[in-house]
Write an enzyme that holds these catalytic residues in place. Structure first.
Site, PDB file in Angstrom:
ATOM      1  N   LYS A  79       0.842  -1.190   0.000  1.00 27.05           N
ATOM      2  CA  LYS A  79       0.000   0.000   0.000  1.00 27.05           C
ATOM      3  C   LYS A  79       0.885   1.251   0.000  1.00 27.05           C
ATOM      4  O   LYS A  79       1.693   1.441   0.906  1.00 27.05           O
ATOM      5  CB  LYS A  79      -0.922  -0.003   1.227  1.00 27.05           C
ATOM      6  CG  LYS A  79      -1.754   1.252   1.387  1.00 27.05           C
ATOM      7  CD  LYS A  79      -2.585   1.190   2.666  1.00 27.05           C
ATOM      8  CE  LYS A  79      -3.309   2.516   2.908  1.00 27.05           C
ATOM      9  NZ  LYS A  79      -4.085   2.505   4.158  1.00 27.05           N
ATOM     10  N   LEU A 334     -10.458  -2.395  19.968  1.00 26.48           N
ATOM     11  CA  LEU A 334     -11.833  -1.910  20.058  1.00 26.48           C
ATOM     12  C   LEU A 334     -12.285  -1.732  21.506  1.00 26.48           C
ATOM     13  O   LEU A 334     -13.207  -0.951  21.776  1.00 26.48           O
ATOM     14  CB  LEU A 334     -12.779  -2.870  19.335  1.00 26.48           C
ATOM     15  CG  LEU A 334     -12.496  -3.082  17.840  1.00 26.48           C
ATOM     16  CD1 LEU A 334     -13.458  -4.102  17.255  1.00 26.48           C
ATOM     17  CD2 LEU A 334     -12.566  -1.766  17.083  1.00 26.48           C
ATOM     18  N   ILE A 347      -5.345  -0.701  13.407  1.00 28.77           N
ATOM     19  CA  ILE A 347      -4.235  -1.579  13.769  1.00 28.77           C
ATOM     20  C   ILE A 347      -3.084  -0.765  14.347  1.00 28.77           C
ATOM     21  O   ILE A 347      -2.401  -1.189  15.292  1.00 28.77           O
ATOM     22  CB  ILE A 347      -3.808  -2.413  12.551  1.00 28.77           C
ATOM     23  CG1 ILE A 347      -4.879  -3.474  12.263  1.00 28.77           C
ATOM     24  CG2 ILE A 347      -2.444  -3.063  12.753  1.00 28.77           C
ATOM     25  CD1 ILE A 347      -4.666  -4.266  10.999  1.00 28.77           C
TER      26      ILE A 347
END
Length: 502
Positions: A79, A334, A347
Protein backbone atom coordinates in the site's frame (compact mmCIF):
# COMPACT_ATOMS: atom_id res chain seq x y z
CA UNK A 1 12.08 -0.23 48.36
CA UNK A 2 12.07 -3.65 46.71
CA UNK A 3 10.00 -3.73 43.54
CA UNK A 4 7.62 -6.61 42.99
CA UNK A 5 7.83 -7.40 39.27
CA UNK A 6 4.89 -8.43 37.14
CA UNK A 7 5.03 -12.20 36.85
CA UNK A 8 1.82 -13.05 35.02
CA UNK A 9 -0.18 -11.36 32.24
CA UNK A 10 -3.60 -12.36 30.94
CA UNK A 11 -4.73 -11.12 27.55
CA UNK A 12 -8.53 -11.36 27.41
CA UNK A 13 -9.59 -11.75 23.80
CA UNK A 14 -7.78 -12.81 20.64
CA UNK A 15 -8.13 -11.44 17.14
CA UNK A 16 -5.73 -8.82 15.84
CA UNK A 17 -5.54 -6.85 19.09
CA UNK A 18 -5.02 -9.82 21.38
CA UNK A 19 -2.36 -11.50 19.31
CA UNK A 20 -0.55 -8.23 18.50
CA UNK A 21 -0.33 -7.58 22.24
CA UNK A 22 0.72 -11.15 23.09
CA UNK A 23 3.38 -11.23 20.38
CA UNK A 24 4.93 -7.90 21.40
CA UNK A 25 4.86 -8.70 25.12
CA UNK A 26 6.43 -12.10 24.52
CA UNK A 27 9.13 -10.57 22.31
CA UNK A 28 10.07 -7.97 24.92
CA UNK A 29 9.55 -9.81 28.19
CA UNK A 30 10.70 -13.26 27.14
CA UNK A 31 10.48 -15.90 29.85
CA UNK A 32 10.48 -13.41 32.71
CA UNK A 33 6.67 -13.24 32.57
CA UNK A 34 4.06 -15.95 31.98
CA UNK A 35 1.52 -14.80 29.37
CA UNK A 36 -1.88 -16.43 28.88
CA UNK A 37 -4.30 -15.43 26.13
CA UNK A 38 -7.95 -16.32 26.67
CA UNK A 39 -10.22 -16.48 23.63
CA UNK A 40 -13.36 -18.31 22.69
CA UNK A 41 -14.03 -19.99 19.38
CA UNK A 42 -17.68 -19.08 19.96
CA UNK A 43 -16.99 -15.34 19.70
CA UNK A 44 -16.21 -14.10 16.21
CA UNK A 45 -13.74 -11.25 15.71
CA UNK A 46 -14.44 -8.14 13.63
CA UNK A 47 -11.63 -8.97 11.21
CA UNK A 48 -12.42 -6.50 8.41
CA UNK A 49 -9.62 -4.02 9.04
CA UNK A 50 -7.17 -5.04 6.36
CA UNK A 51 -5.30 -1.79 5.60
CA UNK A 52 -2.37 -0.38 7.54
CA UNK A 53 -0.03 2.64 7.57
CA UNK A 54 3.79 2.75 7.40
CA UNK A 55 4.57 2.52 11.15
CA UNK A 56 3.57 -1.15 11.00
CA UNK A 57 7.02 -1.72 9.50
CA UNK A 58 8.43 -0.70 12.90
CA UNK A 59 6.25 -3.29 14.62
CA UNK A 60 7.41 -6.03 12.24
CA UNK A 61 11.01 -4.95 12.77
CA UNK A 62 10.49 -5.05 16.54
CA UNK A 63 9.22 -8.61 16.27
CA UNK A 64 12.06 -9.52 13.93
CA UNK A 65 9.82 -11.14 11.32
CA UNK A 66 10.88 -11.57 7.71
CA UNK A 67 8.73 -9.27 5.60
CA UNK A 68 8.38 -11.60 2.63
CA UNK A 69 7.31 -14.45 4.93
CA UNK A 70 4.79 -12.15 6.59
CA UNK A 71 3.37 -11.04 3.22
CA UNK A 72 3.01 -14.64 2.01
CA UNK A 73 1.42 -15.83 5.25
CA UNK A 74 -1.24 -13.10 5.28
CA UNK A 75 -2.03 -12.95 1.53
CA UNK A 76 -0.80 -9.37 1.74
CA UNK A 77 -0.26 -6.72 -0.88
CA UNK A 78 1.55 -3.39 -0.64
CA UNK A 79 0.00 0.00 0.00
CA UNK A 80 1.47 3.34 -1.14
CA UNK A 81 -1.42 5.47 0.08
CA UNK A 82 -5.15 6.05 -0.32
CA UNK A 83 -7.11 7.12 -3.38
CA UNK A 84 -10.11 9.24 -2.38
CA UNK A 85 -12.98 9.70 -4.80
CA UNK A 86 -15.87 12.18 -4.57
CA UNK A 87 -14.88 13.54 -1.16
CA UNK A 88 -14.35 17.25 -1.82
CA UNK A 89 -16.91 17.27 -4.62
CA UNK A 90 -18.50 14.64 -6.82
CA UNK A 91 -16.03 13.84 -9.57
CA UNK A 92 -12.92 14.73 -7.55
CA UNK A 93 -10.15 12.14 -7.29
CA UNK A 94 -6.96 12.64 -5.31
CA UNK A 95 -4.27 10.56 -3.64
CA UNK A 96 -3.17 10.78 -0.05
CA UNK A 97 0.30 9.26 -0.54
CA UNK A 98 2.78 7.96 1.98
CA UNK A 99 6.20 9.58 1.87
CA UNK A 100 6.83 13.25 1.14
CA UNK A 101 6.04 15.80 -1.53
CA UNK A 102 9.25 16.97 -3.20
CA UNK A 103 12.22 18.08 -1.13
CA UNK A 104 12.40 21.07 1.16
CA UNK A 105 14.51 24.00 -0.04
CA UNK A 106 16.60 25.63 2.71
CA UNK A 107 14.26 24.36 5.44
CA UNK A 108 11.19 25.88 3.79
CA UNK A 109 8.62 23.13 3.23
CA UNK A 110 8.27 22.05 -0.38
CA UNK A 111 4.55 22.76 -0.49
CA UNK A 112 5.24 26.41 0.35
CA UNK A 113 7.34 26.74 -2.81
CA UNK A 114 4.61 24.95 -4.74
CA UNK A 115 2.03 27.42 -3.39
CA UNK A 116 4.22 30.34 -4.45
CA UNK A 117 4.77 28.93 -7.94
CA UNK A 118 0.99 28.54 -8.34
CA UNK A 119 0.72 32.31 -8.07
CA UNK A 120 3.32 32.75 -10.82
CA UNK A 121 2.65 29.89 -13.24
CA UNK A 122 1.18 26.39 -13.30
CA UNK A 123 3.38 23.87 -11.49
CA UNK A 124 0.77 21.12 -11.94
CA UNK A 125 -0.78 19.02 -9.22
CA UNK A 126 1.30 18.62 -6.08
CA UNK A 127 0.89 14.85 -6.55
CA UNK A 128 3.29 15.07 -9.50
CA UNK A 129 6.02 15.63 -6.91
CA UNK A 130 5.25 12.47 -4.94
CA UNK A 131 6.85 9.20 -6.05
CA UNK A 132 4.40 7.07 -4.00
CA UNK A 133 1.45 8.86 -5.66
CA UNK A 134 2.92 8.44 -9.16
CA UNK A 135 3.71 4.77 -8.55
CA UNK A 136 0.25 4.11 -7.09
CA UNK A 137 -1.51 5.64 -10.09
CA UNK A 138 0.63 3.54 -12.42
CA UNK A 139 0.10 0.32 -10.44
CA UNK A 140 3.82 0.06 -9.66
CA UNK A 141 5.73 -0.87 -6.53
CA UNK A 142 9.28 -1.13 -5.24
CA UNK A 143 10.76 -1.01 -1.77
CA UNK A 144 12.63 2.17 -0.83
CA UNK A 145 16.41 2.36 -0.81
CA UNK A 146 18.43 3.87 2.02
CA UNK A 147 20.60 6.21 -0.07
CA UNK A 148 19.03 9.70 0.34
CA UNK A 149 20.56 10.75 -3.01
CA UNK A 150 18.36 8.19 -4.76
CA UNK A 151 14.76 9.24 -5.40
CA UNK A 152 13.66 5.71 -4.46
CA UNK A 153 14.47 6.70 -0.88
CA UNK A 154 11.30 8.85 -1.02
CA UNK A 155 9.06 5.79 -1.13
CA UNK A 156 7.07 4.76 1.93
CA UNK A 157 4.60 1.92 2.17
CA UNK A 158 2.38 -0.25 4.32
CA UNK A 159 0.29 -3.35 3.71
CA UNK A 160 -3.15 -4.71 2.98
CA UNK A 161 -3.66 -8.15 4.53
CA UNK A 162 -6.25 -10.67 5.61
CA UNK A 163 -6.89 -9.82 9.26
CA UNK A 164 -7.77 -13.39 10.26
CA UNK A 165 -4.58 -14.72 8.67
CA UNK A 166 -2.63 -11.95 10.42
CA UNK A 167 -3.99 -13.02 13.81
CA UNK A 168 -3.00 -16.60 13.01
CA UNK A 169 0.48 -15.51 11.95
CA UNK A 170 0.97 -13.65 15.23
CA UNK A 171 -0.47 -16.53 17.22
CA UNK A 172 2.17 -18.87 15.79
CA UNK A 173 4.85 -16.29 16.61
CA UNK A 174 3.59 -15.75 20.17
CA UNK A 175 3.10 -19.41 21.03
CA UNK A 176 6.62 -20.17 19.81
CA UNK A 177 7.78 -17.71 22.48
CA UNK A 178 5.82 -19.22 25.34
CA UNK A 179 2.38 -17.61 25.17
CA UNK A 180 -0.31 -20.08 26.22
CA UNK A 181 -3.73 -19.87 24.58
CA UNK A 182 -6.64 -20.93 26.77
CA UNK A 183 -9.93 -21.63 25.06
CA UNK A 184 -13.01 -20.42 26.85
CA UNK A 185 -15.69 -17.79 27.25
CA UNK A 186 -15.37 -15.40 30.20
CA UNK A 187 -18.49 -15.50 32.35
CA UNK A 188 -17.31 -13.55 35.40
CA UNK A 189 -14.63 -11.03 36.26
CA UNK A 190 -13.26 -11.38 39.79
CA UNK A 191 -12.04 -8.31 41.70
CA UNK A 192 -10.05 -7.97 44.88
CA UNK A 193 -12.47 -6.71 47.54
CA UNK A 194 -10.11 -4.17 49.13
CA UNK A 195 -8.93 -2.19 46.08
CA UNK A 196 -11.02 -3.31 43.10
CA UNK A 197 -8.03 -4.65 41.17
CA UNK A 198 -8.89 -7.50 38.81
CA UNK A 199 -7.88 -10.78 40.38
CA UNK A 200 -8.98 -13.18 37.68
CA UNK A 201 -11.60 -14.20 35.15
CA UNK A 202 -13.84 -17.23 35.47
CA UNK A 203 -14.46 -19.19 32.29
CA UNK A 204 -17.59 -21.07 31.31
CA UNK A 205 -15.74 -24.28 32.11
CA UNK A 206 -15.28 -23.13 35.71
CA UNK A 207 -11.54 -22.52 35.28
CA UNK A 208 -10.17 -19.30 36.74
CA UNK A 209 -7.34 -17.44 35.03
CA UNK A 210 -5.47 -15.17 37.45
CA UNK A 211 -2.78 -12.61 36.62
CA UNK A 212 -0.97 -9.55 37.88
CA UNK A 213 -1.75 -7.53 34.73
CA UNK A 214 -4.78 -7.85 32.44
CA UNK A 215 -4.97 -6.70 28.81
CA UNK A 216 -8.58 -6.15 27.70
CA UNK A 217 -8.91 -7.08 24.02
CA UNK A 218 -12.56 -8.07 24.29
CA UNK A 219 -13.77 -5.77 21.53
CA UNK A 220 -16.49 -3.14 21.60
CA UNK A 221 -18.06 -4.52 24.80
CA UNK A 222 -14.96 -3.72 26.90
CA UNK A 223 -15.62 -6.61 29.26
CA UNK A 224 -12.96 -5.55 31.76
CA UNK A 225 -12.31 -1.85 31.17
CA UNK A 226 -15.96 -0.79 30.83
CA UNK A 227 -18.32 -3.47 32.13
CA UNK A 228 -16.18 -4.09 35.22
CA UNK A 229 -14.11 -0.95 35.82
CA UNK A 230 -16.51 1.72 34.46
CA UNK A 231 -13.97 3.61 32.36
CA UNK A 232 -16.58 5.81 30.72
CA UNK A 233 -16.81 6.63 27.03
CA UNK A 234 -16.38 9.87 25.08
CA UNK A 235 -18.95 9.72 22.29
CA UNK A 236 -17.76 11.54 19.13
CA UNK A 237 -20.70 10.65 16.91
CA UNK A 238 -21.72 14.33 16.63
CA UNK A 239 -18.53 14.81 14.59
CA UNK A 240 -18.29 11.32 13.10
CA UNK A 241 -21.91 10.24 12.59
CA UNK A 242 -21.26 7.02 10.68
CA UNK A 243 -22.22 4.14 12.97
CA UNK A 244 -22.50 1.09 10.71
CA UNK A 245 -20.34 -0.81 8.26
CA UNK A 246 -21.49 -3.57 5.94
CA UNK A 247 -18.56 -5.65 4.67
CA UNK A 248 -18.22 -8.38 2.05
CA UNK A 249 -15.32 -10.08 0.21
CA UNK A 250 -15.34 -10.43 -3.56
CA UNK A 251 -13.27 -12.23 -6.16
CA UNK A 252 -10.41 -10.43 -7.84
CA UNK A 253 -11.11 -9.29 -11.39
CA UNK A 254 -7.90 -7.27 -11.89
CA UNK A 255 -4.38 -7.29 -10.39
CA UNK A 256 -4.34 -5.80 -6.87
CA UNK A 257 -3.74 -2.06 -6.74
CA UNK A 258 -1.00 -0.70 -4.45
CA UNK A 259 -3.42 1.63 -2.67
CA UNK A 260 -6.65 1.61 -0.72
CA UNK A 261 -9.61 3.11 -2.57
CA UNK A 262 -12.14 5.17 -0.60
CA UNK A 263 -15.21 6.35 -2.51
CA UNK A 264 -17.61 8.76 -0.82
CA UNK A 265 -21.24 7.66 -1.15
CA UNK A 266 -24.53 9.38 -0.34
CA UNK A 267 -24.53 8.28 3.31
CA UNK A 268 -20.88 7.42 3.97
CA UNK A 269 -18.04 5.87 2.03
CA UNK A 270 -16.97 2.57 0.48
CA UNK A 271 -13.58 0.90 0.79
CA UNK A 272 -11.92 -1.40 -1.71
CA UNK A 273 -8.76 -3.29 -0.72
CA UNK A 274 -7.09 -5.74 -3.07
CA UNK A 275 -5.35 -8.74 -1.50
CA UNK A 276 -3.52 -11.56 -3.25
CA UNK A 277 -6.49 -13.94 -3.02
CA UNK A 278 -9.54 -11.66 -2.89
CA UNK A 279 -10.83 -8.11 -2.56
CA UNK A 280 -12.08 -6.62 0.70
CA UNK A 281 -15.07 -4.28 0.39
CA UNK A 282 -17.19 -2.34 2.84
CA UNK A 283 -19.63 0.53 3.12
CA UNK A 284 -19.23 2.70 6.23
CA UNK A 285 -22.48 4.63 6.65
CA UNK A 286 -24.78 6.53 8.97
CA UNK A 287 -27.95 4.70 9.98
CA UNK A 288 -29.80 8.03 10.29
CA UNK A 289 -29.59 8.51 6.54
CA UNK A 290 -29.71 5.00 5.06
CA UNK A 291 -31.11 1.64 6.12
CA UNK A 292 -29.05 -1.51 6.50
CA UNK A 293 -30.75 -3.11 3.49
CA UNK A 294 -30.15 -0.03 1.35
CA UNK A 295 -26.49 0.16 2.38
CA UNK A 296 -26.02 -3.51 1.55
CA UNK A 297 -27.62 -3.00 -1.86
CA UNK A 298 -25.30 -0.06 -2.60
CA UNK A 299 -22.25 -2.12 -1.64
CA UNK A 300 -23.25 -5.14 -3.71
CA UNK A 301 -24.02 -2.94 -6.72
CA UNK A 302 -20.47 -1.58 -6.62
CA UNK A 303 -18.41 -4.77 -6.41
CA UNK A 304 -15.93 -5.52 -9.20
CA UNK A 305 -16.05 -9.30 -8.83
CA UNK A 306 -18.18 -12.19 -7.69
CA UNK A 307 -19.43 -12.07 -4.09
CA UNK A 308 -17.53 -14.67 -2.02
CA UNK A 309 -19.48 -14.56 1.26
CA UNK A 310 -22.65 -13.08 2.67
CA UNK A 311 -22.34 -9.44 3.76
CA UNK A 312 -22.06 -8.81 7.49
CA UNK A 313 -22.94 -5.65 9.36
CA UNK A 314 -20.96 -4.09 12.19
CA UNK A 315 -22.40 -1.53 14.59
CA UNK A 316 -20.19 0.97 16.37
CA UNK A 317 -19.99 4.40 17.97
CA UNK A 318 -17.02 6.64 17.23
CA UNK A 319 -15.15 7.59 20.39
CA UNK A 320 -12.78 6.37 23.06
CA UNK A 321 -12.71 5.20 26.67
CA UNK A 322 -12.08 8.08 29.03
CA UNK A 323 -9.36 5.96 30.62
CA UNK A 324 -7.57 3.17 28.78
CA UNK A 325 -5.64 2.01 31.85
CA UNK A 326 -7.38 1.52 35.20
CA UNK A 327 -5.70 -0.23 38.14
CA UNK A 328 -4.16 -3.39 36.66
CA UNK A 329 -6.11 -3.40 33.38
CA UNK A 330 -5.11 -1.89 30.02
CA UNK A 331 -7.56 -1.80 27.10
CA UNK A 332 -6.32 -2.24 23.53
CA UNK A 333 -8.06 -2.26 20.17
CA UNK A 334 -11.83 -1.91 20.06
CA UNK A 335 -12.01 -2.25 23.84
CA UNK A 336 -10.18 1.09 24.08
CA UNK A 337 -12.01 3.00 21.37
CA UNK A 338 -12.95 3.13 17.72
CA UNK A 339 -12.38 5.53 14.86
CA UNK A 340 -13.74 4.46 11.51
CA UNK A 341 -11.10 2.95 9.16
CA UNK A 342 -10.94 5.87 6.72
CA UNK A 343 -7.22 6.40 7.33
CA UNK A 344 -6.43 2.82 8.36
CA UNK A 345 -5.53 3.67 11.95
CA UNK A 346 -7.18 0.82 13.90
CA UNK A 347 -4.24 -1.58 13.77
CA UNK A 348 -1.84 1.30 14.36
CA UNK A 349 -3.64 2.24 17.57
CA UNK A 350 -3.18 -1.30 18.83
CA UNK A 351 0.51 -1.08 17.97
CA UNK A 352 1.07 2.23 19.75
CA UNK A 353 -1.00 1.09 22.71
CA UNK A 354 1.12 -1.98 23.36
CA UNK A 355 4.41 -0.16 22.69
CA UNK A 356 3.34 2.61 25.08
CA UNK A 357 2.57 -0.05 27.67
CA UNK A 358 6.08 -1.46 27.28
CA UNK A 359 7.56 2.04 27.62
CA UNK A 360 5.61 2.52 30.88
CA UNK A 361 5.62 -1.10 31.97
CA UNK A 362 4.61 -1.32 35.65
CA UNK A 363 5.60 -3.36 38.62
CA UNK A 364 2.97 -4.63 41.04
CA UNK A 365 2.68 -1.23 42.74
CA UNK A 366 0.99 0.14 39.59
CA UNK A 367 2.23 3.67 40.28
CA UNK A 368 -0.52 6.14 39.39
CA UNK A 369 1.83 8.56 37.64
CA UNK A 370 2.70 5.90 35.06
CA UNK A 371 -0.98 5.14 34.52
CA UNK A 372 -1.86 8.83 34.23
CA UNK A 373 0.84 9.38 31.62
CA UNK A 374 -0.33 6.39 29.60
CA UNK A 375 -3.88 7.70 29.65
CA UNK A 376 -2.77 11.23 28.73
CA UNK A 377 -0.76 10.06 25.73
CA UNK A 378 -3.51 7.72 24.59
CA UNK A 379 -6.18 10.41 24.82
CA UNK A 380 -4.06 12.86 22.86
CA UNK A 381 -3.38 10.31 20.14
CA UNK A 382 -7.05 9.47 19.73
CA UNK A 383 -8.02 13.15 19.58
CA UNK A 384 -5.41 14.03 16.94
CA UNK A 385 -6.43 11.08 14.76
CA UNK A 386 -10.09 12.01 15.31
CA UNK A 387 -9.42 15.51 13.98
CA UNK A 388 -7.72 14.16 10.86
CA UNK A 389 -10.67 11.89 10.09
CA UNK A 390 -13.15 14.73 10.70
CA UNK A 391 -11.21 16.85 8.20
CA UNK A 392 -12.19 14.51 5.36
CA UNK A 393 -15.89 15.00 6.10
CA UNK A 394 -15.87 18.70 6.94
CA UNK A 395 -13.71 19.89 4.02
CA UNK A 396 -16.30 19.28 1.34
CA UNK A 397 -18.53 21.29 -0.96
CA UNK A 398 -21.01 18.44 -1.35
CA UNK A 399 -24.62 19.39 -0.69
CA UNK A 400 -26.32 16.48 -2.44
CA UNK A 401 -27.37 14.53 0.66
CA UNK A 402 -28.25 15.11 4.35
CA UNK A 403 -25.00 13.53 5.63
CA UNK A 404 -22.84 15.93 3.65
CA UNK A 405 -24.95 18.93 4.62
CA UNK A 406 -24.47 17.97 8.27
CA UNK A 407 -20.71 17.43 8.24
CA UNK A 408 -20.01 20.45 6.02
CA UNK A 409 -21.79 22.85 8.35
CA UNK A 410 -21.18 21.29 11.78
CA UNK A 411 -19.04 22.82 14.51
CA UNK A 412 -15.64 21.13 14.68
CA UNK A 413 -13.14 20.63 17.53
CA UNK A 414 -11.07 23.69 18.38
CA UNK A 415 -7.88 21.75 17.73
CA UNK A 416 -8.96 21.10 14.13
CA UNK A 417 -10.31 24.63 13.65
CA UNK A 418 -6.92 26.05 14.63
CA UNK A 419 -5.09 23.86 12.10
CA UNK A 420 -7.48 24.83 9.32
CA UNK A 421 -7.15 28.55 10.08
CA UNK A 422 -3.36 28.40 9.90
CA UNK A 423 -3.40 26.47 6.64
CA UNK A 424 -6.03 28.69 5.02
CA UNK A 425 -3.97 31.74 5.89
CA UNK A 426 -0.49 30.91 4.60
CA UNK A 427 -0.38 27.15 4.17
CA UNK A 428 1.24 26.53 7.54
CA UNK A 429 1.03 23.36 9.59
CA UNK A 430 2.54 22.51 12.96
CA UNK A 431 2.71 18.98 14.32
CA UNK A 432 1.61 18.77 17.95
CA UNK A 433 2.39 16.30 20.74
CA UNK A 434 4.13 13.81 18.41
CA UNK A 435 0.83 13.32 16.61
CA UNK A 436 0.60 10.50 14.10
CA UNK A 437 -0.10 12.38 10.89
CA UNK A 438 2.59 14.64 9.52
CA UNK A 439 2.62 17.82 7.47
CA UNK A 440 2.54 15.78 4.25
CA UNK A 441 -0.59 13.90 5.36
CA UNK A 442 -2.48 17.05 6.27
CA UNK A 443 -1.35 18.95 3.17
CA UNK A 444 -2.41 16.07 0.91
CA UNK A 445 -5.94 15.96 2.31
CA UNK A 446 -6.46 19.71 2.64
CA UNK A 447 -5.29 20.45 -0.90
CA UNK A 448 -6.96 17.31 -2.22
CA UNK A 449 -10.31 18.45 -0.87
CA UNK A 450 -10.09 21.96 -2.19
CA UNK A 451 -8.72 24.02 0.70
CA UNK A 452 -6.58 26.70 -0.94
CA UNK A 453 -4.44 28.96 1.26
CA UNK A 454 -4.83 32.69 0.70
CA UNK A 455 -1.06 33.05 0.61
CA UNK A 456 2.21 31.27 1.36
CA UNK A 457 5.11 31.47 3.76
CA UNK A 458 6.91 34.78 3.03
CA UNK A 459 10.25 33.01 3.46
CA UNK A 460 9.61 31.23 0.16
CA UNK A 461 10.02 34.65 -1.49
CA UNK A 462 13.69 34.74 -0.50
CA UNK A 463 14.44 32.24 -3.29
CA UNK A 464 14.75 33.05 -6.99
CA UNK A 465 11.46 31.93 -8.57
CA UNK A 466 13.05 30.86 -11.85
CA UNK A 467 15.57 28.63 -10.07
CA UNK A 468 12.86 27.11 -7.92
CA UNK A 469 10.79 26.39 -11.00
CA UNK A 470 13.74 24.66 -12.65
CA UNK A 471 14.39 22.53 -9.58
CA UNK A 472 10.72 21.60 -9.34
CA UNK A 473 10.54 20.62 -13.01
CA UNK A 474 13.66 18.49 -12.63
CA UNK A 475 12.21 16.73 -9.59
CA UNK A 476 8.88 16.15 -11.32
CA UNK A 477 10.70 14.54 -14.24
CA UNK A 478 12.68 12.33 -11.86
CA UNK A 479 9.45 11.17 -10.22
CA UNK A 480 7.83 10.32 -13.55
CA UNK A 481 10.93 8.46 -14.77
CA UNK A 482 11.39 6.50 -11.53
CA UNK A 483 7.72 5.43 -11.53
CA UNK A 484 7.94 4.29 -15.16
CA UNK A 485 10.99 2.13 -14.40
CA UNK A 486 9.48 0.36 -11.38
CA UNK A 487 7.96 -3.12 -11.76
CA UNK A 488 4.24 -3.53 -11.56
CA UNK A 489 2.80 -4.25 -8.15
CA UNK A 490 1.82 -7.76 -9.23
CA UNK A 491 5.25 -8.45 -10.75
CA UNK A 492 6.97 -7.41 -7.52
CA UNK A 493 4.74 -9.73 -5.48
CA UNK A 494 5.23 -12.60 -7.92
CA UNK A 495 9.00 -12.24 -7.67
CA UNK A 496 9.46 -11.80 -3.93
CA UNK A 497 6.44 -12.78 -1.83
CA UNK A 498 3.68 -14.54 -3.72
CA UNK A 499 1.42 -16.55 -1.43
CA UNK A 500 0.63 -20.18 -2.24
CA UNK A 501 -2.81 -20.77 -3.79
CA UNK A 502 -5.68 -20.83 -1.31
Amino acid sequence: MTQQPIQTIAVIGGGTAGWMAAAALARKLGKTVRITLVESDEISTVGVGEATIPPILNYNKFLGVDENDFVRATQATFKLGIELRDWGAIGDVYHHPFGRFGVDFDDTPFHQHWLRQRELSDPGSIELYSLPAAAARAGKFFRPVEDPRNILSMLAYAFHFDASLYAGFLRTYAEARGVVRQEGRVVEVLQRPLDGFIQGVRLQSGDIVEADLFIDCSGFRGLLIEQTLDAGFDDWSHWLPCDRAVAAPSARSTPPEPFTRSTAREAGWQWRIGLQHRVGNGYVHCSRFISEDEATAVLLANLDGELLAEPRTLRFTAGRRRRSWIRNCVALGLAGGFLEPLESTSIHMIQTGVMRLLALFPDQSFDSCQIDEYNRQTATEYERVRDFVILHYHATTRDDAPLWDHVRTMDIPETLSRKLALFRSQGRFFREDEELFSETNWVAVMLGQGIRPRGHDPLANTHDAAKIQTRMERYRDMVAHAASEMPTHQAFIDRFCKAPPV
